[in-house]
Design an enzyme around this catalytic site. Structure first.
Site, PDB file in Angstrom:
ATOM      1  N   SER A  25       0.804  -1.212   0.000  1.00  0.00           N
ATOM      2  CA  SER A  25       0.000   0.000   0.000  1.00  0.00           C
ATOM      3  C   SER A  25       0.842   1.270   0.000  1.00  0.00           C
ATOM      4  O   SER A  25       2.065   1.229  -0.005  1.00  0.00           O
ATOM      5  CB  SER A  25      -0.970   0.039   1.182  1.00  0.00           C
ATOM      6  OG  SER A  25      -0.262   0.235   2.389  1.00  0.00           O
ATOM      7  N   TYR A  58      -2.825   0.401  -3.255  1.00  0.00           N
ATOM      8  CA  TYR A  58      -4.054   0.924  -2.654  1.00  0.00           C
ATOM      9  C   TYR A  58      -3.686   1.876  -1.529  1.00  0.00           C
ATOM     10  O   TYR A  58      -2.604   1.796  -0.944  1.00  0.00           O
ATOM     11  CB  TYR A  58      -4.950  -0.209  -2.142  1.00  0.00           C
ATOM     12  CG  TYR A  58      -4.292  -1.086  -1.108  1.00  0.00           C
ATOM     13  CD1 TYR A  58      -4.455  -0.831   0.251  1.00  0.00           C
ATOM     14  CD2 TYR A  58      -3.499  -2.160  -1.487  1.00  0.00           C
ATOM     15  CE1 TYR A  58      -3.841  -1.623   1.202  1.00  0.00           C
ATOM     16  CE2 TYR A  58      -2.886  -2.957  -0.544  1.00  0.00           C
ATOM     17  CZ  TYR A  58      -3.058  -2.694   0.797  1.00  0.00           C
ATOM     18  OH  TYR A  58      -2.434  -3.483   1.733  1.00  0.00           O
TER      19      TYR A  58
END
EC number: 4.1.1.11
Length: 143
Positions: A25, A58
């Protein structure tokens, strides 16, 4: 027809940390997440201005007001603290919505503090906005 369009962009942020051993991430300051209309877990593309690397990951929410842009997991091999990055999110929408949609473009200073928000991805804020001169070289006086 569905079209994939620019939804959000954080322009020329400075990477503040990288953690190779985190599960993945990008950690983004909560203030910037709000300004860019990004949600926890939303897909983002990271473009490293310094070395040309592009990757998809993400978003996770970082501490509000911290200015954190943290690269986590294997991406830390490609993007390093101090690198300038553009964080981009895309949205899929119907043709009519795409033609009227206005993306959220967030401009930040060298400390990743928001200095302007707009809708035109080709626009650079006027130099009368404090910190806007750093959009051309955000390392001026920063490090």
């Amino acid at each position: 027809m569905l079209r994939t369009m620019l939804k959000s962009k954080i322009h020329r942020a400075t990477v503040t940390q990288a953690d190779l051993h985190y599960v993945g991430s990008v950690t983004i300051d909560a203030d910037l997440m709000d300004a860019a209309d990004l949600l926890e877990g939303e897909q983002v593309t990271i473009v490293d201005i310094d070395n040309g690397a592009r990757l998809v990951t993400y978003a996770i929410t970082g501490e509000r007001g911290s200015g954190v842009i943290g690269i986590n997991g294997a991406a830390a091999h490609l993007v390093h603290p101090g690198d300038l990055v553009i964080l981009i999110a895309y949205g899929t929408m119907q043709d009519a919505e795409a033609r009227a949609y206005q993306p959220r473009i967030v401009f930040v200073d060298a400390d990743n503090k928001q200095i302007d928000v707009g809708h035109d991805p080709a626009f650079v804020p006027a130099f009368d906005i404090p910190g806007a001169e750093e959009l051309l070289n955000p390392r001026i006086g920063a490090r």
